[in-house]
Design a protein around this motif. Structure first.
Motif, PDB file in Angstrom:
ATOM      1  N   GLU A   1     -46.752  -6.669   9.184  1.00  0.00           N
ATOM      2  CA  GLU A   1     -45.982  -5.993  10.236  1.00  0.00           C
ATOM      3  C   GLU A   1     -46.727  -4.818  10.845  1.00  0.00           C
ATOM      4  O   GLU A   1     -46.494  -4.436  11.988  1.00  0.00           O
ATOM      5  N   GLU A   2     -47.647  -4.214  10.071  1.00  0.00           N
ATOM      6  CA  GLU A   2     -48.422  -3.091  10.577  1.00  0.00           C
ATOM      7  C   GLU A   2     -49.660  -3.551  11.340  1.00  0.00           C
ATOM      8  O   GLU A   2     -50.325  -2.740  11.988  1.00  0.00           O
TER       9      GLU A   2
ATOM     10  N   LYS B   1     -48.177  -7.785  16.267  1.00  0.00           N
ATOM     11  CA  LYS B   1     -46.962  -7.683  17.089  1.00  0.00           C
ATOM     12  C   LYS B   1     -46.746  -9.008  17.797  1.00  0.00           C
ATOM     13  O   LYS B   1     -47.711  -9.688  18.181  1.00  0.00           O
TER      14      LYS B   1
END
Length: 202
Positions: free
Chosen positions: A195-196, A199
């Motif tokens: 998730e980091e 996107k």
């Protein structure tokens, strides 16, 4: 098993393996054919085909790491400080061979002249092309149960390598991939959260 699953398994299998030995599970010819296939089928920006590769086995592989050790020892000087590096290089020498990755700067210059609008980007794209070749060959070696790790002792060894193996002046060394039989697998790998790092929109 689907083709996608096979590809994903190979991507997971490709790791940095440092405990290597000289007894490959396949012949040297099979390794050469693997590299030849990568050269032919790995993409490059504008189909520039700028990557150049030298494969070293046996005494030539050992010679490469002798040269690297001698060069670095002259730079470091202190025997005690050099011990860690000496041990690391001994580990590379213990492998069966090394793939040297070069980029032909004459090709880069020709592409810059042919497409001046992108002139500043071609050196970057050239490095990306080299990286793709490195990944394809590394993953293909893993598919044959051959371990490998990637090193970057350039540019300090460039001149001596060019002289030893009569490398063209325009070939710029980018990386050295040591390979061999796997004596000890890679350890566990930690992953930062996806998730980091990604996107998705739409």
């Amino acid at each position: 098993m689907s083709n996608l699953q096979v590809l994903q398994q190979l991507a997971e299998k490709r790791r940095s393996i440092y405990a290597l030995s000289k007894q490959l599970p396949v012949s040297n010819d099979e390794v050469v054919k693997l590299v030849e296939h990568a050269i032919l089928h790995t993409p490059s920006a504008f189909n520039s085909q700028s990557t150049r590769i030298v494969v070293l086995f046996g005494d030539d592989h050992n010679k490469l790491w002798d040269i690297t050790e001698e060069t670095l020892k002259a730079i470091v000087g202190d025997e005690e400080k050099f011990k860690g590096t000496k041990d690391k290089i001994a580990g590379f020498r213990a492998g069966a061979g090394t793939v040297l990755f070069f980029e032909d700067q004459s090709v880069v210059r020709d592409m810059q002249e042919a497409a001046p609008l992108y002139a500043d980007k071609f050196p970057i794209w050239s490095h990306q092309t080299s990286a793709m070749h490195q990944y394809v060959i590394w993953t293909a070696l893993a598919s044959l149960d051959i371990g490998a790790n990637l090193q970057h002792y350039n540019p300090v060894i460039d001149q001596k390598i060019a002289k030893e193996w009569n490398i063209a002046e325009d070939w710029e060394l980018n990386a050295q991939m040591v390979f061999g039989a796997i004596e000890q697998p890679a350890g566990d790998k930690e992953f930062k959260p996806v998730e980091e790092r990604m996107k998705v929109f739409g």
